[in-house]
Design a protein around this motif. Structure first.
Motif, mmCIF file in Angstrom:
data_model
loop_
_atom_site.group_PDB
_atom_site.id
_atom_site.type_symbol
_atom_site.label_atom_id
_atom_site.label_comp_id
_atom_site.label_asym_id
_atom_site.label_seq_id
_atom_site.Cartn_x
_atom_site.Cartn_y
_atom_site.Cartn_z
ATOM 1 N N GLU A 1 0.863 -1.379 -0.058
ATOM 2 C CA GLU A 1 0.074 0.128 0.043
ATOM 3 C C GLU A 1 0.726 1.187 0.012
ATOM 4 O O GLU A 1 2.003 1.218 0.533
ATOM 5 C CB GLU A 1 -0.912 0.048 1.224
ATOM 6 C CG GLU A 1 -1.917 1.090 1.358
ATOM 7 C CD GLU A 1 -2.794 1.431 0.278
ATOM 8 O OE1 GLU A 1 -2.374 1.902 -0.793
ATOM 9 O OE2 GLU A 1 -4.000 0.930 0.349
ATOM 10 N N ILE B 1 -1.098 6.793 2.596
ATOM 11 C CA ILE B 1 -2.425 5.925 3.338
ATOM 12 C C ILE B 1 -2.209 5.809 4.706
ATOM 13 O O ILE B 1 -1.270 4.613 5.214
ATOM 14 C CB ILE B 1 -3.002 5.003 2.372
ATOM 15 C CG1 ILE B 1 -3.138 5.064 1.143
ATOM 16 C CG2 ILE B 1 -4.323 4.794 3.112
ATOM 17 C CD1 ILE B 1 -3.846 6.435 0.865
ATOM 18 N N GLY C 1 -7.980 3.698 1.298
ATOM 19 C CA GLY C 1 -6.802 2.976 0.771
ATOM 20 C C GLY C 1 -7.180 2.648 -0.687
ATOM 21 O O GLY C 1 -8.340 2.776 -1.256
#
Length: 382
Positions: free
Chosen positions: A119, A123, A143
């Motif tokens: 990720e 975020i 996200g």
């Protein structure tokens, strides 16, 4: 008690008639004339000249708006390469309605495929230190995907949760090839054609904002100017943003919203050629963007997409107006109201004369008089 009731009953049958008394009171006379002049000024100036109280009005026209945006731009993006943008690319939606979006800047994330990847460290819910921070099956708040239960290295300085998503995750950083300028900087010279028609059904009158001309090249060469060319419905984007109080570069970088107001004020007691629209522009909001993607298959039958985060200017076109035409009914109502106000001026002066003047007692005695019938001869003899 019986006598009081009888007197009250007799009073119900009394009749009062007006009595006119000429008074040489210059202060009240001056007040009376000033009030009358004020009523006449209100009738002639405000009711008839400003508000046109002699007209019947239609304030709910039927409206039609058609828009066409024209221009071509080329962008050079590191990952996406050179790209030509025409009207089918930078106008959303393409139908030409009264609300549309002009792309002026974008962030490209190319060759995304569904799979697992780290990720983005931007975020907050995706940042981790160990696998326990990434419970499997939970989506990343704000996200890009679903957590797989692993904490992995995003780069040498950040660890993030591994997610099942379109990978690589979206690049959310504006390109810095030319700092402070949007990628579609040429969009400031694009032109917007607005075709607007209003129909006032009450008077069976319709009018369009396009000039009636036999020259087929007129709309291809003219540009709107409020002083020198107010009849041309072709607007340059830069001029519209400037009229809204902003510069194109500042607004186009992160996007925004521009309101375009078209106002019709038609006096149908005059020739129809004098019924012309008035345009105004206002800045409604800053920072406007949305995402779109194009999907494709490679020769190995793998599914990919190219994601674009589009920044630009949203245009909201609103049309309103009214038409008026002489009618005897509103004229009679306006005159009746003014006559009532003239009577009110007399009432005000009477109140001043009879209750506020220093000689009010004298004027009351002169104005109000009880009329008694003369006694007949039989009563006098008795």
């Amino acid at each position: 008690m019986a006598a009081a009731v009888g007197a009250a009953c007799r009073g119900l049958l009394d009749y009062k008639t007006a009595k006119f008394a000429l008074t040489r009171n210059r202060r009240v006379g001056l007040l009376h004339r000033l009030l009358q002049l004020g009523v006449l000024g209100y009738l002639l100036g405000w009711v008839f000249l400003v508000k046109k109280g002699y007209q019947e009005t239609d304030c709910a026209p039927h409206v039609s708006v058609i828009t066409k945006l024209k221009g071509i731009s080329v962008t050079e993006v590191k990952d996406a390469g050179n790209r030509l943008w025409d009207v089918a690319d930078y106008v959303k939606p393409p139908q030409g309605e009264n609300t549309f979006f002009l792309v002026t800047n974008f962030i490209a994330t190319t060759k995304q495929a569904q799979g697992t990847c780290p990720e983005s460290p931007s975020i907050l819910d995706g940042i981790c230190r160990e696998d326990a921070d990434c419970p499997m099956g939970y989506p990343v708040v704000h996200g890009n995907g679903i957590k797989t239960g692993k904490c992995v290295m995003f780069n040498t300085t950040h660890s993030t949760c591994e997610i099942y998503s379109w990978c690589p995750v979206e690049n959310d950083t504006l390109p810095r090839y030319c700092p402070g300028k949007p990628l579609l900087a040429e969009a400031e010279n694009f032109t917007l054609f607005i075709k607007n028609t209003v129909n006032f059904t009450k008077f069976n009158f319709s009018k369009g904002n396009t000039l009636q001309t036999s020259d087929p090249a007129y709309f291809k060469s003219c540009t709107y100017d409020p002083f020198f060319n107010p009849s041309c419905p072709v607007f340059r984007i830069r001029d519209m943003v400037k009229a809204a109080g902003e510069t194109f570069e500042n607004l186009a970088l992160l996007g925004g919203s521009i309101g375009v107001s078209i106002k019709w004020d038609c006096d149908l007691d005059h020739p129809a050629a004098q019924c012309q629209p008035q345009y105004s522009f206002s800045l409604q909001d800053r920072n406007y963007n949305f995402r779109t993607a194009s999907y494709y298959w490679d020769p190995q039958k793998r599914h990919y997409r190219s994601l674009l985060k589009l920044y630009g200017i949203r245009f909201d076109i609103s049309v309103h107006g009214q038409a008026g035409k002489f009618s005897i009914i509103p004229t009679a109502i306006s005159f009746g109201t003014s006559i009532t106000l003239l009577g009110a001026a007399t009432v005000v002066c009477d109140l001043v004369l009879l209750y506020l003047d220093s000689k009010a007692d004298f004027y009351r005695k002169e104005k109000f008089e009880e009329a008694k019938p003369p006694k007949d001869k039989a009563e006098v003899t008795a």
